[in-house]
Design a protein around this motif. Structure first.
Motif, PDB file in Angstrom:
ATOM      1  N   TYR A  65      26.020  12.834 -12.424  1.00  0.00           N
ATOM      2  CA  TYR A  65      25.678  12.377 -13.756  1.00  0.00           C
ATOM      3  C   TYR A  65      26.897  11.854 -14.503  1.00  0.00           C
ATOM      4  O   TYR A  65      28.042  12.198 -14.178  1.00  0.00           O
ATOM      5  CB  TYR A  65      25.041  13.501 -14.567  1.00  0.00           C
ATOM      6  N   ASN A  66      26.628  11.030 -15.482  1.00  0.00           N
ATOM      7  CA  ASN A  66      27.633  10.606 -16.450  1.00  0.00           C
ATOM      8  C   ASN A  66      26.989  10.704 -17.824  1.00  0.00           C
ATOM      9  O   ASN A  66      25.833  10.334 -17.995  1.00  0.00           O
ATOM     10  CB  ASN A  66      28.058   9.156 -16.212  1.00  0.00           C
ATOM     11  N   ILE A  67      27.744  11.193 -18.770  1.00  0.00           N
ATOM     12  CA  ILE A  67      27.233  11.231 -20.132  1.00  0.00           C
ATOM     13  C   ILE A  67      27.998  10.205 -20.951  1.00  0.00           C
ATOM     14  O   ILE A  67      29.216  10.304 -21.110  1.00  0.00           O
ATOM     15  CB  ILE A  67      27.338  12.641 -20.737  1.00  0.00           C
ATOM     16  N   LYS A  79      31.383  13.024 -20.301  1.00  0.00           N
ATOM     17  CA  LYS A  79      31.398  14.012 -19.232  1.00  0.00           C
ATOM     18  C   LYS A  79      30.856  13.363 -17.971  1.00  0.00           C
ATOM     19  O   LYS A  79      30.002  12.477 -18.066  1.00  0.00           O
ATOM     20  CB  LYS A  79      30.473  15.179 -19.612  1.00  0.00           C
ATOM     21  N   ALA A  80      31.319  13.816 -16.831  1.00  0.00           N
ATOM     22  CA  ALA A  80      30.807  13.246 -15.589  1.00  0.00           C
ATOM     23  C   ALA A  80      30.946  14.240 -14.456  1.00  0.00           C
ATOM     24  O   ALA A  80      31.787  15.146 -14.514  1.00  0.00           O
ATOM     25  CB  ALA A  80      31.544  11.959 -15.256  1.00  0.00           C
ATOM     26  N   SER A  81      30.132  14.052 -13.433  1.00  0.00           N
ATOM     27  CA  SER A  81      30.159  14.957 -12.294  1.00  0.00           C
ATOM     28  C   SER A  81      31.159  14.524 -11.232  1.00  0.00           C
ATOM     29  O   SER A  81      31.420  15.253 -10.295  1.00  0.00           O
ATOM     30  CB  SER A  81      28.763  15.022 -11.663  1.00  0.00           C
ATOM     31  N   CYS A  82      31.730  13.338 -11.404  1.00  0.00           N
ATOM     32  CA  CYS A  82      32.614  12.804 -10.371  1.00  0.00           C
ATOM     33  C   CYS A  82      33.877  13.654 -10.250  1.00  0.00           C
ATOM     34  O   CYS A  82      34.317  14.260 -11.225  1.00  0.00           O
ATOM     35  CB  CYS A  82      32.977  11.357 -10.690  1.00  0.00           C
ATOM     36  N   PRO A  83      34.473  13.692  -9.049  1.00  0.00           N
ATOM     37  CA  PRO A  83      35.667  14.531  -8.873  1.00  0.00           C
ATOM     38  C   PRO A  83      36.924  13.955  -9.534  1.00  0.00           C
ATOM     39  O   PRO A  83      37.785  14.712  -9.978  1.00  0.00           O
ATOM     40  CB  PRO A  83      35.841  14.592  -7.347  1.00  0.00           C
ATOM     41  N   ASP A  84      37.026  12.640  -9.630  1.00  0.00           N
ATOM     42  CA  ASP A  84      38.289  12.076 -10.125  1.00  0.00           C
ATOM     43  C   ASP A  84      38.382  11.996 -11.654  1.00  0.00           C
ATOM     44  O   ASP A  84      39.468  11.987 -12.209  1.00  0.00           O
ATOM     45  CB  ASP A  84      38.566  10.710  -9.487  1.00  0.00           C
ATOM     46  N   LYS A  85      37.245  11.932 -12.328  1.00  0.00           N
ATOM     47  CA  LYS A  85      37.183  11.867 -13.804  1.00  0.00           C
ATOM     48  C   LYS A  85      37.952  10.664 -14.377  1.00  0.00           C
ATOM     49  O   LYS A  85      38.423  10.712 -15.513  1.00  0.00           O
ATOM     50  CB  LYS A  85      37.721  13.157 -14.451  1.00  0.00           C
ATOM     51  N   VAL A  86      38.065   9.630 -13.568  1.00  0.00           N
ATOM     52  CA  VAL A  86      38.738   8.417 -14.045  1.00  0.00           C
ATOM     53  C   VAL A  86      37.971   7.835 -15.224  1.00  0.00           C
ATOM     54  O   VAL A  86      38.544   7.408 -16.228  1.00  0.00           O
ATOM     55  CB  VAL A  86      38.860   7.375 -12.903  1.00  0.00           C
ATOM     56  N   CYS A  87      36.635   7.860 -15.109  1.00  0.00           N
ATOM     57  CA  CYS A  87      35.792   7.297 -16.166  1.00  0.00           C
ATOM     58  C   CYS A  87      35.930   8.085 -17.462  1.00  0.00           C
ATOM     59  O   CYS A  87      35.903   7.528 -18.550  1.00  0.00           O
ATOM     60  CB  CYS A  87      34.344   7.260 -15.704  1.00  0.00           C
ATOM     61  N   VAL A  88      36.093   9.404 -17.351  1.00  0.00           N
ATOM     62  CA  VAL A  88      36.187  10.251 -18.542  1.00  0.00           C
ATOM     63  C   VAL A  88      37.516  10.031 -19.260  1.00  0.00           C
ATOM     64  O   VAL A  88      37.583  10.023 -20.489  1.00  0.00           O
ATOM     65  CB  VAL A  88      36.034  11.746 -18.162  1.00  0.00           C
ATOM     66  N   ILE A 101      34.215   2.239 -15.439  1.00  0.00           N
ATOM     67  CA  ILE A 101      33.690   2.278 -14.083  1.00  0.00           C
ATOM     68  C   ILE A 101      33.809   3.694 -13.542  1.00  0.00           C
ATOM     69  O   ILE A 101      34.850   4.332 -13.690  1.00  0.00           O
ATOM     70  CB  ILE A 101      34.484   1.332 -13.150  1.00  0.00           C
ATOM     71  N   CYS A 102      32.746   4.167 -12.933  1.00  0.00           N
ATOM     72  CA  CYS A 102      32.801   5.433 -12.209  1.00  0.00           C
ATOM     73  C   CYS A 102      32.457   5.136 -10.763  1.00  0.00           C
ATOM     74  O   CYS A 102      31.290   5.025 -10.412  1.00  0.00           O
ATOM     75  CB  CYS A 102      31.828   6.444 -12.810  1.00  0.00           C
ATOM     76  N   LEU A 103      33.480   4.977  -9.959  1.00  0.00           N
ATOM     77  CA  LEU A 103      33.267   4.608  -8.561  1.00  0.00           C
ATOM     78  C   LEU A 103      32.467   5.652  -7.779  1.00  0.00           C
ATOM     79  O   LEU A 103      31.530   5.292  -7.077  1.00  0.00           O
ATOM     80  CB  LEU A 103      34.608   4.337  -7.870  1.00  0.00           C
TER      81      LEU A 103
HETATM   82 ZN   LIG Z   1      33.720   9.088 -12.911  1.00  0.00          ZN
END
Ligand SMILES: [Zn+2]
Length: 126
Positions: A65-67, A79-88, A101-103
């Motif tokens: 998910y991404n919020i 907030k996001a579920s991705c491991p890198d948190k680049v988008c956050v 972008i959330c790859l």
């Molecule tokens: Zn992300």
């Protein structure tokens, strides 16, 4: 006589309100507001005007998910579920063509607004 005056006044107010409403609607249709466009795998999932504060949760079937938070004319990933948190950690975006972008989640949030005005102009001049 007096009753007629009241009816006339009411009618005038009605016309004025209708004209005002029409103008407001017209400006809404013609003014291109900046929007945050959410895409998953390149597919458009939603558009959110930057003028309206809102929080959107983009949840996918696999649980990722991404919020997205739109606030004070800017969009960011809260907030996001991705491991890198680049988008956050990306700074809030608000300008034409900027994107979040959330790859890992194949998510993209891009700002779109009056960019089409160039296309409109060329259509008109044809
Ligand atoms: Zn992300």
């Amino acid at each position: 006589m007096k009753k007629n005056d009241v009816i006339l006044a009411a009618a005038l107010i009605g016309i004025a309100l209708a004209a005002f409403g029409g103008a407001a609607l017209y400006s809404q249709l013609t003014t291109k507001e900046p929007e945050a466009v959410v895409r998953l795998d390149g597919e458009e999932k939603g558009r959110y005007p930057l003028s309206e504060d809102t929080t959107v949760e983009i949840r996918q079937e696999d649980g990722s998910y991404n919020i997205l938070r739109v606030e004070s004319g800017k969009a960011r990933i809260l907030k996001a579920s991705c491991p890198d948190k680049v988008c956050v950690s990306h700074r809030p975006i608000s300008r034409q063509g900027e994107s979040l972008i959330c790859l890992p989640n194949r998510l993209a949030v891009e700002i779109e607004n009056g960019a089409e005005s160039g296309i409109d102009a060329s259509v008109l001049s044809r």
